[in-house]
Design a protein around this motif. Structure first.
Motif: not given
Length: 394
Positions: A34-39, A64-67, A90-94, A99-100
């Motif tokens: 459910e929650n992006c693991s980036y944090s 990219i993570c599961l979420a 990495d989802c949405g980075n440079g 894409f964000r």
């Protein structure tokens, strides 16, 4: 007698399918759906995916993570990469252009500590082929190397493949050669290879971990500041424990720690330096953790081998005990008894196999998948189920 054998065979297949499904769900259960693991930064281990729709350029690999695979890239061409260690989403980075990420839009341009390989472009093994490979006529399973985390066909490992119950982890030949001191451990307690041809053997009298210009001495510490920082980081990552002898030593006495690696080298046991190596359960705990050996692990970038919780098995076990979220299939089967679970898993695997065959056949024949074709597919599947039921199979 023939009917009994068929029933037993079906049950064996069913149990195997159940185990495969459970293993796949364990990988997902250990990651947050459910929650992006980036944090969370560079996560010790998590399920990672690559999106061929958003980042098809092999020169700019991204994971990219599961979420994010569920929320941000739903319907995209996704590569499932199993798990990766110390990876940040990495989802949405440079690398994704305009894409964000829908879950955490504000991210650094790049995650500089992430490690990538050709898996992120959908290729695997030393043969650099996709999976599944429609051109490969050999029915061959793939095994992941615990160090580089690439996947290898068993026929390309250049060794005898141990049975699953006999092994815990595998290291490919290239990774063994990047940390040559591991060949000494392999000679003593890894699964023994077949002696099928003449190959170089481990130098049992070696006094250094590695030969050549990149030698790492067992006796001589490095004076590089960067090297000392790495050593300190590796040492701090280990639990601080004191033995009874340490606590009862008299002040001023010097205690000399024994190096397990040197002790093994002194036993003059040789092993061919060829092919992948299969390791039994608990092998990491038998590695030496003296100061010199810690330096060698850091220099060879295999310091994580000192951490038994780094393994995929440990990650899967954590997912079973304390999952981030319950996978839909887990929710469905949790209320069923043993027989119902087996029947459900059999039906699930039959459906996914039939669907895969159907889509591949349409692609091979350049057919457009119409609503009528899908309807006919399910009609035939239902008819097949009725025929099996009428014959006495459930």
């Amino acid at each position: 007698m023939a009917e009994t054998k068929t029933a037993e065979s079906n049950l064996d297949d069913l149990l195997a399918n159940e185990e495969d499904l459970e293993n796949a769900l364990c990988v997902l259960a250990g990651s947050d759906p459910e929650n992006c693991s980036y944090s969370r930064g560079y996560v010790k281990r998590q399920a990672v995916f690559a999106c061929n729709t958003c980042t098809p350029n092999a020169a700019q690999p991204a994971g990219i993570c599961l979420a994010c695979a569920n929320k941000c890239h739903d319907g995209h061409d996704i590569f499932e990469l199993y798990t990766k260690r110390n990876f940040r989403c990495d989802c949405g980075n440079g690398k994704f252009g305009d894409f964000r990420c829908q879950l955490i839009p504000a991210k650094d341009e790049e995650n500089v500590k992430n490690l990538y390989n050709h898996n992120f472009s959908g290729c695997y093994c030393s043969c650099d082929r996709p999976y599944p490979d429609m051109e490969d006529q050999v029915n061959d399973e793939m095994i992941q190397c615990v160090v580089c985390e690439d996947w290898f066909h068993t026929r390309h490992l250049r060794c005898t493949v141990a049975e699953p119950e006999e092994l815990q982890e595998m290291l490919c030949e290239a990774c063994m050669n990047k940390a040559p001191f591991l060949w000494t451990y392999a000679a003593h307690f890894a699964v023994s290879p077949e002696e099928d041809e003449e190959v170089d053997v481990v130098e049992v009298e070696e006094k250094r971990h590695v030969s050549g210009s990149s030698k790492i001495s067992l006796e001589e510490p490095s004076t590089s500041l960067e090297y000392k920082d790495q050593e300190g980081a590796a040492t701090r990552s280990l639990p601080c424990k004191r033995s009874h002898d340490d606590m009862t030593d008299r002040p001023g006495e010097t205690k000399t720690a024994s190096c397990k690696l040197k002790d093994l080298q002194a036993q003059n046991v040789a092993r061919p330096r060829r092919g992948a190596v299969f390791w039994p359960s608990g092998w990491r705990s038998r590695l030496c953790t003296c100061t010199s050996c810690k330096r060698a692990y850091v220099a060879a970038q295999v310091h994580f081998l000192m951490d038994e919780s780094d393994s995929v098995l440990a990650y899967e076990n954590r997912g079973l005990v304390e999952p981030f979220g319950q996978h839909p299939l887990m929710a469905v089967t949790s209320s069923m008894n043993r027989v119902q679970q087996l029947e459900f898993i059999y039906g699930y695997n039959e459906l996914t196999t039939a669907l895969t065959t159907f889509f591949h056949q349409c692609a091979a024949e350049n057919k457009v998948i119409t609503a009528e074709a899908v309807h006919q597919f399910f009609e035939e599947l239902q008819a097949k189920k009725r025929r099996r039921t009428n014959m006495g199979y459930q």
